[in-house]
Structure formats: C-alpha cells, structure tokens
Design a protein around this motif. Structure first.
Motif, PDB file in Angstrom:
ATOM      1  N   ASP A 170       0.856  -1.180   0.000  1.00 37.89           N
ATOM      2  CA  ASP A 170       0.000   0.000   0.000  1.00 37.89           C
ATOM      3  C   ASP A 170       0.895   1.234   0.000  1.00 37.89           C
ATOM      4  O   ASP A 170       1.818   1.337   0.812  1.00 37.89           O
ATOM      5  CB  ASP A 170      -0.902   0.008   1.225  1.00 37.89           C
ATOM      6  CG  ASP A 170      -1.896  -1.136   1.210  1.00 37.89           C
ATOM      7  OD1 ASP A 170      -2.950  -0.989   0.561  1.00 37.89           O
ATOM      8  OD2 ASP A 170      -1.621  -2.182   1.823  1.00 37.89           O
ATOM      9  N   LYS A 194      -2.666   8.562 -12.808  1.00 35.98           N
ATOM     10  CA  LYS A 194      -2.485   7.118 -12.704  1.00 35.98           C
ATOM     11  C   LYS A 194      -1.060   6.796 -12.275  1.00 35.98           C
ATOM     12  O   LYS A 194      -0.099   7.326 -12.833  1.00 35.98           O
ATOM     13  CB  LYS A 194      -2.785   6.442 -14.050  1.00 35.98           C
ATOM     14  CG  LYS A 194      -2.681   4.913 -14.001  1.00 35.98           C
ATOM     15  CD  LYS A 194      -3.012   4.290 -15.345  1.00 35.98           C
ATOM     16  CE  LYS A 194      -2.916   2.761 -15.280  1.00 35.98           C
ATOM     17  NZ  LYS A 194      -3.184   2.146 -16.595  1.00 35.98           N
ATOM     18  N   ILE A 195      -0.924   5.951 -11.270  1.00 41.81           N
ATOM     19  CA  ILE A 195       0.375   5.427 -10.841  1.00 41.81           C
ATOM     20  C   ILE A 195       0.427   3.983 -11.310  1.00 41.81           C
ATOM     21  O   ILE A 195      -0.390   3.158 -10.893  1.00 41.81           O
ATOM     22  CB  ILE A 195       0.543   5.532  -9.317  1.00 41.81           C
ATOM     23  CG1 ILE A 195       0.377   6.983  -8.869  1.00 41.81           C
ATOM     24  CG2 ILE A 195       1.905   5.010  -8.879  1.00 41.81           C
ATOM     25  CD1 ILE A 195       0.472   7.188  -7.372  1.00 41.81           C
ATOM     26  N   TRP A 196       1.372   3.659 -12.165  1.00 40.55           N
ATOM     27  CA  TRP A 196       1.318   2.376 -12.856  1.00 40.55           C
ATOM     28  C   TRP A 196       2.719   1.894 -13.240  1.00 40.55           C
ATOM     29  O   TRP A 196       3.715   2.538 -12.959  1.00 40.55           O
ATOM     30  CB  TRP A 196       0.439   2.498 -14.107  1.00 40.55           C
ATOM     31  CG  TRP A 196       0.928   3.511 -15.105  1.00 40.55           C
ATOM     32  CD1 TRP A 196       0.968   4.853 -14.943  1.00 40.55           C
ATOM     33  CD2 TRP A 196       1.469   3.239 -16.403  1.00 40.55           C
ATOM     34  NE1 TRP A 196       1.491   5.469 -16.051  1.00 40.55           N
ATOM     35  CE2 TRP A 196       1.812   4.499 -16.978  1.00 40.55           C
ATOM     36  CE3 TRP A 196       1.689   2.086 -17.143  1.00 40.55           C
ATOM     37  CZ2 TRP A 196       2.368   4.615 -18.245  1.00 40.55           C
ATOM     38  CZ3 TRP A 196       2.235   2.207 -18.414  1.00 40.55           C
ATOM     39  CH2 TRP A 196       2.568   3.449 -18.955  1.00 40.55           C
ATOM     40  N   SER A 212      -6.082  -1.508  -6.591  1.00 38.70           N
ATOM     41  CA  SER A 212      -6.989  -0.371  -6.784  1.00 38.70           C
ATOM     42  C   SER A 212      -6.265   0.911  -6.401  1.00 38.70           C
ATOM     43  O   SER A 212      -5.187   0.880  -5.797  1.00 38.70           O
ATOM     44  CB  SER A 212      -8.247  -0.541  -5.917  1.00 38.70           C
ATOM     45  OG  SER A 212      -7.891  -0.628  -4.548  1.00 38.70           O
ATOM     46  N   GLN A 213      -6.880   2.031  -6.767  1.00 42.24           N
ATOM     47  CA  GLN A 213      -6.316   3.341  -6.459  1.00 42.24           C
ATOM     48  C   GLN A 213      -7.463   4.248  -6.041  1.00 42.24           C
ATOM     49  O   GLN A 213      -8.516   4.278  -6.676  1.00 42.24           O
ATOM     50  CB  GLN A 213      -5.597   3.904  -7.691  1.00 42.24           C
ATOM     51  CG  GLN A 213      -4.811   5.183  -7.448  1.00 42.24           C
ATOM     52  CD  GLN A 213      -3.960   5.555  -8.659  1.00 42.24           C
ATOM     53  OE1 GLN A 213      -3.328   4.704  -9.283  1.00 42.24           O
ATOM     54  NE2 GLN A 213      -3.956   6.829  -9.000  1.00 42.24           N
ATOM     55  N   ASP A 214      -7.272   4.971  -4.944  1.00 46.93           N
ATOM     56  CA  ASP A 214      -8.345   5.803  -4.416  1.00 46.93           C
ATOM     57  C   ASP A 214      -7.780   7.147  -3.956  1.00 46.93           C
ATOM     58  O   ASP A 214      -6.609   7.234  -3.570  1.00 46.93           O
ATOM     59  CB  ASP A 214      -9.017   5.100  -3.234  1.00 46.93           C
ATOM     60  CG  ASP A 214     -10.351   5.728  -2.865  1.00 46.93           C
ATOM     61  OD1 ASP A 214     -10.860   6.540  -3.657  1.00 46.93           O
ATOM     62  OD2 ASP A 214     -10.873   5.409  -1.788  1.00 46.93           O
ATOM     63  N   GLY A 225      -3.959  10.203  -1.584  1.00 46.29           N
ATOM     64  CA  GLY A 225      -4.240   9.038  -2.405  1.00 46.29           C
ATOM     65  C   GLY A 225      -3.650   7.777  -1.809  1.00 46.29           C
ATOM     66  O   GLY A 225      -2.721   7.824  -0.998  1.00 46.29           O
ATOM     67  N   LYS A 227      -2.614   3.763  -3.166  1.00 49.73           N
ATOM     68  CA  LYS A 227      -2.493   2.713  -4.173  1.00 49.73           C
ATOM     69  C   LYS A 227      -2.382   1.384  -3.443  1.00 49.73           C
ATOM     70  O   LYS A 227      -1.453   1.161  -2.663  1.00 49.73           O
ATOM     71  CB  LYS A 227      -1.252   2.951  -5.032  1.00 49.73           C
ATOM     72  CG  LYS A 227      -1.027   1.897  -6.115  1.00 49.73           C
ATOM     73  CD  LYS A 227      -1.996   2.067  -7.270  1.00 49.73           C
ATOM     74  CE  LYS A 227      -1.687   1.089  -8.405  1.00 49.73           C
ATOM     75  NZ  LYS A 227      -2.561   1.304  -9.576  1.00 49.73           N
ATOM     76  N   HIS A 228      -3.358   0.510  -3.662  1.00 51.24           N
ATOM     77  CA  HIS A 228      -3.374  -0.809  -3.020  1.00 51.24           C
ATOM     78  C   HIS A 228      -3.027  -1.873  -4.046  1.00 51.24           C
ATOM     79  O   HIS A 228      -3.603  -1.904  -5.137  1.00 51.24           O
ATOM     80  CB  HIS A 228      -4.739  -1.102  -2.408  1.00 51.24           C
ATOM     81  CG  HIS A 228      -4.885  -2.499  -1.897  1.00 51.24           C
ATOM     82  ND1 HIS A 228      -4.239  -2.954  -0.769  1.00 51.24           N
ATOM     83  CD2 HIS A 228      -5.585  -3.546  -2.385  1.00 51.24           C
ATOM     84  CE1 HIS A 228      -4.546  -4.221  -0.574  1.00 51.24           C
ATOM     85  NE2 HIS A 228      -5.366  -4.600  -1.540  1.00 51.24           N
ATOM     86  N   MET A 229      -2.081  -2.757  -3.688  1.00 49.03           N
ATOM     87  CA  MET A 229      -1.617  -3.773  -4.626  1.00 49.03           C
ATOM     88  C   MET A 229      -1.520  -5.137  -3.929  1.00 49.03           C
ATOM     89  O   MET A 229      -0.988  -5.231  -2.820  1.00 49.03           O
ATOM     90  CB  MET A 229      -0.236  -3.387  -5.186  1.00 49.03           C
ATOM     91  CG  MET A 229      -0.151  -1.994  -5.764  1.00 49.03           C
ATOM     92  SD  MET A 229       1.549  -1.509  -6.140  1.00 49.03           S
ATOM     93  CE  MET A 229       1.936  -2.678  -7.464  1.00 49.03           C
TER      94      MET A 229
END
Length: 386
Positions: A170, A194-196, A212-214, A225, A227-229
């Motif tokens: 996260d 977008k973080i990718w 997901s990203q919130d 923000g 970023k959950h992975m």
C-alpha cells in the motif's frame, strides 16, 4: 516558602499561556513572547493569515495542555538563572504549539504544503482511508515513511508512506494541484492521475499485481491518495519500486509522465508471519465445494484463501459469515472474489489487533445459511507451518 510561591506563580503563568494557546484563534500578543521570540510570532501570524483560521480540535488541544504541563512539571530550572528558565518554558510551549500549527497548515494550506514538501509528512495518509489493516500496521510500527516527489505539468505527487507485508503493498501519497485550478478542475485532474507500471530495482519487467487506487480531498487543491496492490510474484523484503506517474490520458506521452522511486521495506520479522495450509474441505447441500487453500498470518492481518469448485455450470451465489472463537461476528473482514485458469478464489482479509485461536466460517447459498456445513479454521501457527 518563597520557592513554593515561585512555583505557584510559574504554574499560573503556564496555565494562563496554555489557555491563550488553545483559543480557536491564536492570540499571541504576549509581551514575553514578543520579546523573547519575535521570529516565532511572525511565523505563526503568517500561518494564520495564510490559513485564515486554524483551530485545533478538542483532542489536540488536550494533548497540547498535557504536554505543556507534563513538561513544566518535570523540568528543573537552575536557581541562578530564572530568566533562562522562563525562556526555556516559553520555548517548550512555543515548540508544542508550532508543531500543532504545522500539522494543521501542512494539510489545509496549499502554499504551506508546497513549503513543507522537503519535510516528512506529519499526519498519516493511511489514517484518512477506511482500511483497518493499515490503521493497525501504523499502530504497530509496520509502515515505512517516505518523501519521494515528482512534479508533472505543475502537479506534485509525493509518496509519504508505504506498507508491505510480503503479499500486499500500500502506497500513501499526496497530490498538490496548482492553486489556479478550481475545486471541480482539481478533482477531475486527480481522478485522471495514474500510478502504474511498477518495476523492482534494476529490472525493467513490470511486477504483476491486482489492486486499486483511491483519492480523498483534504483541502481545495490538496488530495490524499492510496495505491493498493496484491502482488502475485515473490518479492524481496527490501527493494526500490520504480513507478510511472501519468497526469493525462496519453500514458505514452513523456511530457505528462514522470517517475517515482519508492523505497519498500517489509518491517516485520520473519518469525512474525506464518503461512498455514489447513486440510479443510466442505461440500454444501447443492454440491458446491469450498476448500481452505491457505491462511496467512501477519501482525496486522489474517488472510484466508478459499478455492471454490461448483458442481456444474449453473449459476451459484455462495456467501459466508465469519465468527471469532467467542462466537462474535467479524464485521470488518475484506472479501474479494477472483477467477483464473486454476479456478475460483475467494479471499478474506481480517484486520486483528489480537488474533483468536480460530475462526468459524459459516456458508450460505442463495440467502439460505447452512450452519451444519460450518468449518472451524485454526489460526495458530505450529513449527511445521512456519
């Protein structure tokens, strides 16, 4: 006797100053403060003008009060230098209040956020999101602070903290949008960020993951923000995550894409985690089978992975209820369902500050609970499963 009077007078002065500090508007026109700390007065007044109104919440004010009086009560002033002692006391008071000012200003004023970019984030980004696992991880010191930033087209993305437990990552970050943008424009901008394409260390092969990203608005042009992975390949306990950050629809445009180099550290010790493989399988009345594939134990959460096997191609709608070893419902479990070439997978992530000996999983089909098909899943790691 004189010493007692001096101590009483000092306590009264401190009490009076503390009350002034804890007013909704900071009234800092104390002659002593103006004489001893003119620079501090100027900074705080500047922050007030910039923010318009900084009013710490009651809990924060109470922590200020406790800090002030605990400090004043335990500090011994040299008898020969009363002026120095009073100056130190006001310095401690000013430092405590200035710290609260920074907390409020850094998250409420875009200009202050810009000024404080080089300072590690004081407030946790994870605390703004409803993820109990991250809250527990923060309480147990399992979150790694960070301060990596990238600016693309005037928009600054700053990574503030990272959580990694071996399977989930996260990333908490802040987004600063230029002040010229309206609130609606700022919201549209951050929704398109977008973080990718995450790579590890020197490898150029993207890491596969599901996630997901919130984002949440903190102030007019300041956002938080997350970023959950869920990574699907093994990664080392410590590495650098290279991620692309795009602020436009064209991900291939270098003018709208930057890069973040994010340090990731698994803060927990190997003995703090365990992977269990319980031999548990159950067949429901419809012939639908669920198997407990694995149980992953960490200090912040317990993850139960089920494999589901339908008897045919008909539509089925299974559901499950989780109880702890006291028979109490576990309401905060996060449930996800995925499909791949190997089957149907249902994952429960249970944030637990204190892990029970076991949990009971009660299945249901099409709204009808089958208590006779319930299974008990042990959460105790033994030497063979560690």
């Amino acid at each position: 006797m004189n010493g007692d009077r001096r101590k009483t007078a000092s306590s009264e002065q401190t009490e009076q100053l503390a009350k002034q500090m804890m007013k909704p508007r900071t009234d800092l026109r104390s002659d002593v403060l103006e004489r001893e700390f003119p620079g501090f007065i100027e900074v705080v007044q500047g922050l007030e003008r910039e923010r318009e109104a900084l009013s710490p919440d009651p809990g924060t004010r109470e922590r200020i009060r406790q800090t002030l009086f605990e400090t004043a009560g335990t500090t011994k002033a040299p008898v020969r230098q009363r002026r120095v002692a009073r100056k130190w006391m006001f310095a401690a008071t000013a430092a405590c209040f200035f710290f609260v000012i920074l907390i409020a200003a850094s998250f409420s004023s875009p200009t202050m956020a810009e000024k404080l970019k080089s300072i590690p984030l004081i407030r946790s980004v994870f605390s703004l999101f409803k993820d109990e696992t991250l809250h527990i991880a923060g309480e147990k010191g399992l979150v790694t602070p960070a301060s990596q930033s990238v600016t693309v087209n005037g928009i600054t993305v700053t990574v503030n903290e990272v959580f990694y437990d071996g399977s989930r990552i996260d990333i908490g970050y802040a987004i600063q949008v230029p002040e010229a943008a309206s609130e609606t424009e700022a919201l549209n901008i951050v929704r398109n960020i977008k973080i990718w394409e995450f790579t590890v260390d020197d490898s150029d092969k993207p890491v596969p993951y599901k996630g997901s990203q919130d984002v949440e608005r903190v102030d007019k042009n300041l956002f938080a923000g997350m970023k959950h992975m869920e990574v699907t390949v093994p990664l080392p306990d410590k590495f650098t995550f290279h991620a692309k950050v795009s602020v436009g629809d064209d991900l291939s445009d270098p003018k709208t894409t930057g890069q973040l180099d994010i340090p990731v550290v698994k803060q927990m010790k190997p003995e703090d985690s365990a992977e269990l493989s319980p031999d548990i399988s159950q067949t429901m009345e419809s012939g639908y089978v669920f198997e407990v594939e694995s149980v992953t134990l960490t200090p912040a959460s317990t993850t139960i992975l089920l494999k589901e096997i339908p008897p045919d191609d008909k539509p089925y709608d299974p559901a499950y209820r989780l109880l702890n070893d006291k028979g109490e419902a576990i309401e905060e479990a996060e449930e996800t369902l995925t499909w791949d070439e190997k089957g149907i997978w249902r994952r429960f992530v249970i944030p637990l500050r204190e892990r029970p000996e076991s949990v009971k999983l009660i299945p249901s089909m099409n709204g009808v609970e089958e208590t006779n098909k319930a299974v008990v899943i042990p959460l105790k790691a033994d030497s063979q499963n560690k």
